[in-house]
Scaffold this active site. Structure first.
Site, PDB file in Angstrom:
ATOM      1  CG  ASN A  88       2.366  -6.924  50.277  1.00  0.00           C
ATOM      2  OD1 ASN A  88       2.563  -6.376  49.193  1.00  0.00           O
ATOM      3  ND2 ASN A  88       2.873  -8.107  50.570  1.00  0.00           N
ATOM      4  CB  THR A 145     -44.574   5.600  30.318  1.00  0.00           C
ATOM      5  OG1 THR A 145     -45.865   5.476  29.710  1.00  0.00           O
ATOM      6  CG2 THR A 145     -44.688   6.448  31.588  1.00  0.00           C
ATOM      7  CB  SER A 191     -22.775  18.735  10.153  1.00  0.00           C
ATOM      8  OG  SER A 191     -22.608  18.070   8.922  1.00  0.00           O
TER       9      SER A 191
END
Length: 486
Positions: free
Chosen positions: A148, A193, A324
């Site tokens: 501990n 933004t 792909s």
């Protein structure tokens, strides 16, 4: 067909009975029971070498402290000391076999370390492994200690060692973004933004922002690491220090500081410190912060490179692999994508740490193994993710200068720079006209007689639009070696 030769074993005994242990194993009966009980992750604690080193450092410091205060004879203390040093130097790590996730608050990990270091010492002294009558894993190697106080201290030391390599990689990534900001310092682009066109900026400013935010993270991680320098050695079972000599705690602290090079300190309240996992929570949350900000940067890189024909297409990421199995020529942003996924895992690990910290009861938290595993894994994965992002992506990014220039030239957002001269209402009306007629803002302002051509050109220059004259480098950060010196 010849039968396999029988495995040579030695017999070891604990309070539950006896077991046969392979004669060449440096671990013993407590490790064997743990291996049988916790076949969960199939990942031994040796996957985190710095945790193993942290354990060995604690055992080495304890041996020196026990010798200094007179509770362990010099011969045995020296053997333990030298055996621990061999583990610190990288030997015998494969003998640390217990699983990273285990019951018992780390007891199995502590006993694994006790047994391995003891048997290394026995072998060095000319004794057979398992000759615990001469040198015992518990009575000698674990003297003045409990799981501990040993386990959380070793975890904190190990995390501090592992963090150093993360900070080094984080700073290299920061410098990579900073290098790109300088390369792109004169490349005008449209800022955005809420995914809508905003005012102009430079691509260099955008990448400088990435570098700056990583610099802030370096500072926050360094600050939070210092919280882990408080240890509870000398607390033993619950913080009362039972079975320890009064001089042990200061002696072991002194030796640990010398061995690790860390600015360790003993907690003021050992009972509280033995049950508390707050420092782990704080550090884990800072790791999550870093992961989320890095993930946001990767989101931006994927957006900026989207296309190449029907997306933003402002930058090019290095083509790393075919994208792909059905669409020829497709290339995907696989490096930012993998960093995103690491960030998701770090966020999940932080939740695990939070739940484990809350679930502790009374004088001990039994769930420190999953806390340790979660944080070690997060640091390890983050370091490797930063490396691949830097080497396989950021260093090779290029700008689509022509496309960026064309978008700035057609942008209505530049009229914002003229509002101090013509007013907001007039600017808004002209912006609407520019969008409807597809004409340039500059021409409309001049035709309206609001400004001269010379004045418009001056105010819409790249330097004025982007504020290039005020751009600053990313913030300096604390050097990794200033945090930890080993």
């Amino acid at each position: 067909m010849a039968s396999a030769a029988p495995t040579l074993t030695r017999t070891e005994t604990d309070s539950l009975g006896s077991m046969e242990i392979p004669v060449d194993a440096y671990w013993g009966i407590h490790t064997a029971r743990a291996d049988a009980n916790f076949p969960i992750t199939k990942r031994p604690i040796s996957v985190y070498p710095d945790l193993v080193v942290g354990l060995a450092m604690v055992k080495q410091a304890s041996a020196r402290a026990n010798r200094e205060i007179g509770v362990l004879d010099p011969e045995r203390a020296d053997l333990i000391d030298r055996a621990a040093q061999r583990v610190i130097d990288g030997e015998f790590h494969e003998q640390f076999t217990v699983g990273v996730i285990q019951g018992g608050a780390g007891t199995s990990t502590n006993m694994n370390a006790n047994e391995v270091i003891t048997n290394i010492a026995l072998e060095m002294a000319g004794h057979e492994k398992g000759d615990y009558a001469f040198l015992s894993p518990i009575d000698h190697t674990n003297r003045s200690q409990s799981t501990n106080d040993v386990y959380p201290t070793a975890v904190k030391i190990g995390l501090s060692l592992t963090l150093r390599s993360l900070l080094e990689e984080l700073d290299l990534l920061r410098l990579s973004f900073l290098g790109k900001s300088r390369e792109f310092h004169d490349v005008l682009k449209v800022g955005r933004t809420q995914l809508q066109d905003a005012v102009p900026m430079t691509l260099g400013q955008e990448f400088n922002g990435f570098a700056t935010t990583l610099g802030y993270d370096h500072t926050r991680l360094t600050e939070n690491a210092s919280l882990m320098f408080e240890i509870n050695m000398g607390a033993t079972a619950i913080g009362t220090g039972i079975t320890t000599h009064p001089g042990y705690a200061p002696a072991v602290l002194k030796h640990l500081r010398e061995i690790t090079g860390l600015d360790l300190r003993t907690a003021g309240d050992l009972v509280e410190a033995t049950s508390d996992t707050g420092s782990f929570m704080s550090f884990s949350s800072t790791l999550k912060r870093n992961a989320m900000k890095l993930s946001k940067i990767c989101n931006d890189l994927r957006l900026l490179s989207s296309g190449p024909q029907a997306g933003l297409g402002e930058i090019n990421l290095p083509a790393m692999q075919a994208g792909s199995s059905i669409m020829p020529g497709k290339v995907n942003p696989v490096i930012p994508e993998v960093v995103n996924q690491v960030a998701f895992a770090v966020a999940g690990a932080d939740m695990t740490v939070t739940m484990a910290a809350e679930a502790g009861q009374l004088q001990l938290n039994a769930f420190e193994p999953v806390i340790a595993h979660s944080i070690f894994q997060s640091i390890t994965w983050m370091r490797q993710a930063m490396w691949t992002l830097r080497v396989n992506c950021v260093d090779g990014i290029t700008a689509n200068r022509d496309r960026l220039g064309a978008m700035v030239g057609a942008s209505v957002g530049v009229i914002t720079a003229l509002t101090p001269f013509i007013g907001y209402a007039a600017a808004a009306a002209l912006a609407k006209t520019a969008l409807l007629t597809n004409r340039s803002v500059a021409d409309l302002v001049v035709e309206a007689g609001l400004m001269s051509r010379e004045e418009v050109v001056k105010q819409l220059s790249p330097a004025r639009l982007s504020g290039l004259e005020t751009i600053t480098a990313a913030i300096p950060v604390v050097a990794s070696e200033d945090l930890i010196e080993i």
